[in-house]
Design an enzyme around this catalytic site. Structure first.
Site, PDB file in Angstrom:
ATOM      1  N   GLY A 131      41.452  43.629  39.222  1.00 41.40           N
ATOM      2  CA  GLY A 131      42.746  43.648  39.909  1.00 41.40           C
ATOM      3  C   GLY A 131      43.485  44.922  39.558  1.00 41.40           C
ATOM      4  O   GLY A 131      43.284  45.968  40.183  1.00 41.40           O
ATOM      5  N   GLU A 366      49.864  45.386  45.702  1.00 45.05           N
ATOM      6  CA  GLU A 366      49.765  46.860  45.665  1.00 45.05           C
ATOM      7  C   GLU A 366      50.219  47.423  44.314  1.00 45.05           C
ATOM      8  O   GLU A 366      50.859  48.469  44.237  1.00 45.05           O
ATOM      9  CB  GLU A 366      50.497  47.487  46.861  1.00 45.05           C
TER      10      GLU A 366
HETATM   11  C1  LIG Z   1      49.591  37.769  48.646  1.00 42.74           C
HETATM   12  C2  LIG Z   1      48.716  38.881  48.136  1.00 42.74           C
HETATM   13  C3  LIG Z   1      48.139  39.763  49.028  1.00 42.74           C
HETATM   14  C4  LIG Z   1      47.278  40.773  48.564  1.00 42.74           C
HETATM   15  N1  LIG Z   1      46.653  41.608  49.470  1.00 42.74           N
HETATM   16  C5  LIG Z   1      45.701  42.484  49.022  1.00 42.74           C
HETATM   17  C6  LIG Z   1      44.932  43.284  49.942  1.00 42.74           C
HETATM   18  O1  LIG Z   1      45.165  43.260  51.158  1.00 42.74           O
HETATM   19  N2  LIG Z   1      43.943  44.077  49.449  1.00 42.74           N
HETATM   20  C7  LIG Z   1      43.674  44.144  48.123  1.00 42.74           C
HETATM   21  O2  LIG Z   1      42.751  44.874  47.742  1.00 42.74           O
HETATM   22  N3  LIG Z   1      44.397  43.418  47.208  1.00 42.74           N
HETATM   23  C8  LIG Z   1      45.389  42.593  47.635  1.00 42.74           C
HETATM   24  N4  LIG Z   1      46.110  41.843  46.722  1.00 42.74           N
HETATM   25  C9  LIG Z   1      45.776  41.927  45.316  1.00 42.74           C
HETATM   26  C10 LIG Z   1      46.840  42.585  44.441  1.00 42.74           C
HETATM   27  O3  LIG Z   1      46.855  43.965  44.646  1.00 42.74           O
HETATM   28  C11 LIG Z   1      46.493  42.190  42.982  1.00 42.74           C
HETATM   29  O4  LIG Z   1      46.789  40.802  42.862  1.00 42.74           O
HETATM   30  C12 LIG Z   1      47.263  42.991  41.957  1.00 42.74           C
HETATM   31  O5  LIG Z   1      46.872  44.334  41.964  1.00 42.74           O
HETATM   32  C13 LIG Z   1      47.079  42.423  40.549  1.00 42.74           C
HETATM   33  O6  LIG Z   1      45.748  42.158  40.248  1.00 42.74           O
HETATM   34  P1  LIG Z   1      45.331  40.723  39.664  1.00 42.74           P
HETATM   35  O7  LIG Z   1      45.907  39.695  40.551  1.00 42.74           O
HETATM   36  O8  LIG Z   1      43.872  40.701  39.428  1.00 42.74           O
HETATM   37  O9  LIG Z   1      46.085  40.613  38.262  1.00 42.74           O
HETATM   38  P2  LIG Z   1      45.611  41.230  36.858  1.00 42.74           P
HETATM   39  O10 LIG Z   1      45.255  42.657  37.001  1.00 42.74           O
HETATM   40  O11 LIG Z   1      44.630  40.326  36.234  1.00 42.74           O
HETATM   41  O12 LIG Z   1      46.980  41.154  36.053  1.00 42.74           O
HETATM   42  C14 LIG Z   1      47.449  39.979  35.377  1.00 42.74           C
HETATM   43  C15 LIG Z   1      48.660  40.394  34.550  1.00 42.74           C
HETATM   44  O13 LIG Z   1      48.257  41.352  33.558  1.00 42.74           O
HETATM   45  C16 LIG Z   1      49.040  42.515  33.672  1.00 42.74           C
HETATM   46  N5  LIG Z   1      48.267  43.692  33.284  1.00 42.74           N
HETATM   47  C17 LIG Z   1      47.018  44.033  33.700  1.00 42.74           C
HETATM   48  N6  LIG Z   1      46.645  45.198  33.144  1.00 42.74           N
HETATM   49  C18 LIG Z   1      47.682  45.595  32.378  1.00 42.74           C
HETATM   50  C19 LIG Z   1      47.917  46.725  31.531  1.00 42.74           C
HETATM   51  N7  LIG Z   1      47.009  47.712  31.395  1.00 42.74           N
HETATM   52  N8  LIG Z   1      49.091  46.806  30.877  1.00 42.74           N
HETATM   53  C20 LIG Z   1      50.035  45.838  31.041  1.00 42.74           C
HETATM   54  N9  LIG Z   1      49.877  44.757  31.804  1.00 42.74           N
HETATM   55  C21 LIG Z   1      48.719  44.637  32.461  1.00 42.74           C
HETATM   56  C22 LIG Z   1      49.455  42.570  35.127  1.00 42.74           C
HETATM   57  O14 LIG Z   1      50.596  43.384  35.320  1.00 42.74           O
HETATM   58  C23 LIG Z   1      49.739  41.090  35.399  1.00 42.74           C
HETATM   59  O15 LIG Z   1      51.012  40.760  34.931  1.00 42.74           O
HETATM   60  C24 LIG Z   1      47.024  40.889  47.191  1.00 42.74           C
HETATM   61  C25 LIG Z   1      47.642  40.006  46.285  1.00 42.74           C
HETATM   62  C26 LIG Z   1      48.483  39.020  46.744  1.00 42.74           C
HETATM   63  C27 LIG Z   1      49.129  38.077  45.753  1.00 42.74           C
END
Ligand SMILES: Cc1cc2nc3c(=O)[nH]c(=O)nc-3n(C[C@H](O)[C@H](O)[C@H](O)COP(=O)(O)OP(=O)(O)OC[C@H]3O[C@@H](n4cnc5c(N)ncnc54)[C@H](O)[C@@H]3O)c2cc1C
Length: 382
Positions: A131, A366
């Site tokens: 993510g 994003e």
């Molecule tokens: C409704 C919706 C639509 C979306 N549409 C798209 C799309 O069209 N295309 C696409 O590709 N993606 C899409 N996404 C995905 C979105 O971009 C990701 O959910 C987002 O980037 C976070 O990734 P993750 O959910 O895996 O969370 P994770 O990366 O697992 O994060 C979990 C938590 O850990 C924190 N974290 C992670 N790494 C760090 C760090 N190094 N330092 C501090 N904190 C950290 C994050 O900030 C978060 O609070 C969508 C998401 C949603 C909810």
């Protein structure tokens, strides 16, 4: 320094405001309740040119600048966040990669139907295990006999499975670089390609009428030419896409914050307690004033980021600031709006409860708020 929008920008803003007020807003509660994708609205937006705003007329677009596109998104976002994210993901994530990195033939084949609103397109970066660490892509593609054979999975992909969706552009590992890092390439996968499996729509807390799905690729094959740019360009390409996408998300987020203030101004003028409208209490006025200030500041930073973009200057730092500030400001606005509505704000009959649920996604999609802070800190040399 001139903050005045041009006559053309004002015209598009006013058209979007009217469309949002008359066609989107009256439907927003029902769309949220049923979680049904609003095909008729999206098709109408296509007819109005709203699905191809920042692309040249030669490719079926409206030839508007980036700020105009953002101002339009603010107005659509004021009407409804689900409709705004549908427009934003289609334009910034779906169509823009073809425009920026596609060959002339790819632009004619893929971009033109998108800008004309005939099709939607999605961008698959996020994976179940990748993510925030988007470079950690596990989906891989192997070139064999002139075809890419793709295996892997994507998560949370917007516009991935509507009846109008033409396909998805995905990031995939296509090899390794001399320094040992993954070579990431963007690959075009048209809908209907065998082995491209579109999962069921997620049940979401907000943005409920937008289409968000998981995708799977099982020995999915596309021709060798279905890549954007060269092999290994993928990481740089999606970083560029996300920078602009963040300004667009900030703009639609300002629209949501504005909707919170609109609803609160109306409600607090009507609701009476202790014999007078609650708007006459200073505690109420302070909340309204704080909302107006948050909105103005969020609008200024997205205007600045969009202006830098339009003038060919670096804007990555401002893009992250705009997305971060706007989403946190909008969350404060949604919270104040619910508080000002008291118990009624907790009920689904009032739009502010929907605004409160919708705003959370703006802090995640994003790039989360934490990722935006990391980007800003990096610019400070940390
Ligand atoms: C409704 C919706 C639509 C979306 N549409 C798209 C799309 O069209 N295309 C696409 O590709 N993606 C899409 N996404 C995905 C979105 O971009 C990701 O959910 C987002 O980037 C976070 O990734 P993750 O959910 O895996 O969370 P994770 O990366 O697992 O994060 C979990 C938590 O850990 C924190 N974290 C992670 N790494 C760090 C760090 N190094 N330092 C501090 N904190 C950290 C994050 O900030 C978060 O609070 C969508 C998401 C949603 C909810």
């Amino acid at each position: 320094m001139d903050f005045t929008l041009s006559a053309e920008q004002q015209m598009i803003r006013d058209m979007c405001r009217e469309f949002a007020e008359e066609e989107i807003k009256p439907r927003a509660e029902e769309m949220d309740r049923t979680a049904e994708f609003p095909y008729d609205l999206v098709r109408k937006m296509g007819e109005l040119g709203l699905l191809g705003l920042p692309f040249p007329e030669a490719y079926g677009g409206a030839g508007a600048d980036f700020l105009t596109y953002c101002v339009a998104l603010e107005e659509i976002g004021r009407g409804d966040a689900s409709v705004a994210i549908t427009m934003e993901a289609h334009t910034s994530l779906g169509a823009m990669p073809f425009y920026l990195f596609g060959t002339e033939a790819q632009k004619q084949q893929y971009l033109v139907p998108l800008t004309r609103g005939k099709q939607l397109w999605s961008f698959g970066l996020t994976e179940p295990g990748a993510g925030s660490d988007s470079g950690g892509t596990q989906t891989h593609a192997e070139l064999r006999d002139g075809r890419w054979r793709i295996n892997g999975a994507k998560a949370f992909i917007t516009n991935a499975g509507t009846d109008m969706t033409g396909g998805v552009t995905i990031t995939a590992v296509t090899g390794s670089q001399p320094d040992g890092h993954h070579e990431i390439t963007n690959i075009i996968v048209p809908r209907g390609t065998p082995g491209y499996i579109i999962g069921n729509a997620y049940h979401k807390m907000g943005w409920r009428a937008s289409d968000t799905r998981p995708l799977a690729f099982e020995d999915c094959q596309v021709p060798e030419g279905n890549i954007l740019g060269k092999c290994g360009d993928g990481f740089r390409q999606f970083m560029q896409i996300l920078d602009a996408g963040r300004v667009a998300i900030a703009a639609m987020t300002v629209g949501l914050a504005q909707a919170c203030l609109d609803a609160s101004l109306l409600y607090t003028a009507e609701r009476k307690q202790f014999g007078r409208p609650i708007a006459e209490f200073q505690a109420t006025q302070f909340k309204l004033a704080d909302m107006a200030m948050d909105i103005e500041l969020a609008r200024l930073i997205y205007y600045k980021a969009a202006w830098l973009h339009d003038n060919g200057q670096d804007y990555g730092r401002e893009a992250s600031m705009a997305k971060l500030f706007a989403s946190e400001a909008a969350k404060r606005c949604a919270d104040r709006a619910v508080q000002l509505h008291g118990g009624y704000g907790f009920m689904d009959e009032y739009p502010v409860s929907r605004y409160w649920r919708n705003v959370k996604a703006h802090e995640i999609g994003e790039g989360t708020s934490e990722v935006q802070r990391l980007i800003i800190a990096k610019q400070l040399g940390r």
